[in-house]
Design a protein around this motif. Structure first.
Motif, PDB file in Angstrom:
ATOM      1  N   ASP A 131     -44.331 -70.320  27.999  1.00  0.00           N
ATOM      2  CA  ASP A 131     -43.286 -71.170  28.566  1.00  0.00           C
ATOM      3  C   ASP A 131     -43.881 -72.487  29.040  1.00  0.00           C
ATOM      4  N   GLY A 132     -45.097 -72.781  28.629  1.00  0.00           N
ATOM      5  CA  GLY A 132     -45.760 -74.007  29.034  1.00  0.00           C
ATOM      6  C   GLY A 132     -46.618 -73.831  30.269  1.00  0.00           C
ATOM      7  N   GLY A 133     -46.714 -72.597  30.766  1.00  0.00           N
ATOM      8  CA  GLY A 133     -47.519 -72.319  31.954  1.00  0.00           C
ATOM      9  C   GLY A 133     -49.000 -72.316  31.636  1.00  0.00           C
ATOM     10  N   THR A 134     -49.761 -71.639  32.471  1.00  0.00           N
ATOM     11  CA  THR A 134     -51.215 -71.669  32.330  1.00  0.00           C
ATOM     12  C   THR A 134     -51.744 -70.744  31.245  1.00  0.00           C
ATOM     13  N   PHE A 135     -50.933 -69.776  30.804  1.00  0.00           N
ATOM     14  CA  PHE A 135     -51.435 -68.883  29.763  1.00  0.00           C
ATOM     15  C   PHE A 135     -50.714 -69.173  28.454  1.00  0.00           C
ATOM     16  N   PRO A 136     -51.442 -69.174  27.338  1.00  0.00           N
ATOM     17  CA  PRO A 136     -50.863 -69.531  26.033  1.00  0.00           C
ATOM     18  C   PRO A 136     -50.041 -68.393  25.425  1.00  0.00           C
ATOM     19  N   ASP A 137     -49.476 -68.672  24.231  1.00  0.00           N
ATOM     20  CA  ASP A 137     -48.822 -67.613  23.468  1.00  0.00           C
ATOM     21  C   ASP A 137     -49.799 -66.456  23.373  1.00  0.00           C
ATOM     22  N   GLY A 138     -49.289 -65.232  23.461  1.00  0.00           N
ATOM     23  CA  GLY A 138     -50.234 -64.138  23.363  1.00  0.00           C
ATOM     24  C   GLY A 138     -49.649 -62.771  23.580  1.00  0.00           C
ATOM     25  N   THR A 139     -50.542 -61.855  23.892  1.00  0.00           N
ATOM     26  CA  THR A 139     -50.200 -60.454  24.042  1.00  0.00           C
ATOM     27  C   THR A 139     -50.838 -59.898  25.306  1.00  0.00           C
ATOM     28  N   PRO A 140     -50.025 -59.493  26.281  1.00  0.00           N
ATOM     29  CA  PRO A 140     -50.592 -58.775  27.421  1.00  0.00           C
ATOM     30  C   PRO A 140     -50.463 -57.263  27.230  1.00  0.00           C
ATOM     31  N   PHE A 141     -51.452 -56.558  27.713  1.00  0.00           N
ATOM     32  CA  PHE A 141     -51.450 -55.098  27.721  1.00  0.00           C
ATOM     33  C   PHE A 141     -51.550 -54.645  29.172  1.00  0.00           C
ATOM     34  N   ALA A 142     -50.685 -53.747  29.597  1.00  0.00           N
ATOM     35  CA  ALA A 142     -50.789 -53.121  30.919  1.00  0.00           C
ATOM     36  C   ALA A 142     -51.211 -51.689  30.663  1.00  0.00           C
ATOM     37  N   TYR A 143     -52.413 -51.327  31.135  1.00  0.00           N
ATOM     38  CA  TYR A 143     -52.955 -50.022  30.755  1.00  0.00           C
ATOM     39  C   TYR A 143     -53.266 -49.094  31.927  1.00  0.00           C
ATOM     40  N   TYR A 144     -53.243 -49.593  33.147  1.00  0.00           N
ATOM     41  CA  TYR A 144     -53.499 -48.734  34.304  1.00  0.00           C
ATOM     42  C   TYR A 144     -52.566 -49.180  35.418  1.00  0.00           C
ATOM     43  N   LYS A 145     -51.790 -48.235  35.955  1.00  0.00           N
ATOM     44  CA  LYS A 145     -50.925 -48.602  37.074  1.00  0.00           C
ATOM     45  C   LYS A 145     -51.341 -47.839  38.316  1.00  0.00           C
ATOM     46  N   TRP A 146     -51.258 -48.539  39.420  1.00  0.00           N
ATOM     47  CA  TRP A 146     -51.628 -47.967  40.707  1.00  0.00           C
ATOM     48  C   TRP A 146     -50.370 -47.755  41.541  1.00  0.00           C
TER      49      TRP A 146
END
Length: 160
Positions: free
Chosen positions: A71-86
């Motif tokens: 969206d023009g923020g600090t992180f580019p187009d991409g893929t996030p993975f969430a792999y551990y939740k607390w």
């Protein structure tokens, strides 16, 4: 007549006062701050996102993945993975992978939103992050060592 208009104006303003008082805290509250720790670095070598997905799923089981356009923020187009939740999802350990020109930006974080995370939440998250890093090094050739950790919105004793 002027007194009548003045009285009506005052009554109208007074009738809006409860609404303003109820809405003011909502306007002042803003967004909840992000809390936790993270690191980010740009790599010159490409990253096999399919390999990352497979390796994290084999290691952690349930993995959430999203592909998005920046969206023009600090992180580019991409893929996030969430792999551990607390604590039932109060905080997540995530790995973000995105292209930045000729480089690949990788961001590794353990964060929650709102109140500061308890200091006891960091050691298990750091253990999960070390496990993910080791797995990705072995399975995908990704070397995440040497990334500098920083505190995000709170003090993190485990980084001392």
């Amino acid at each position: 007549m002027a007194d009548v208009l003045k009285t009506r104006h005052m009554m109208s303003a007074m009738s809006r006062a409860p609404c303003i008082l109820l809405c003011l805290p909502l306007l002042l509250s803003g967004c909840e701050p992000e809390r936790g720790m993270g690191s980010s670095r740009d790599f010159t070598s490409p990253v096999d996102v399919a390999c990352v997905d497979k390796a994290l799923r084999q290691t952690f089981g349930m993995v959430e993945r999203w592909d998005y356009v920046s969206d023009g923020g600090t992180f580019p187009d991409g893929t996030p993975f969430a792999y551990y939740k607390w604590n039932d999802g109060v905080a997540w350990t995530t790995l973000h992978i995105g292209a930045v020109g000729e480089a690949t930006r990788i961001s590794h974080q353990f964060t929650g939103i709102g109140a500061a995370l308890p200091q006891t939440s960091f050691p298990p998250a750091m253990k999960a992050m070390a496990k993910a890093s080791s797995t990705l090094q072995t399975a995908c050739g990704m070397n995440l060592s040497g990334m500098e950790w920083r505190e995000i919105g709170q003090r993190v004793e485990a980084l001392d």
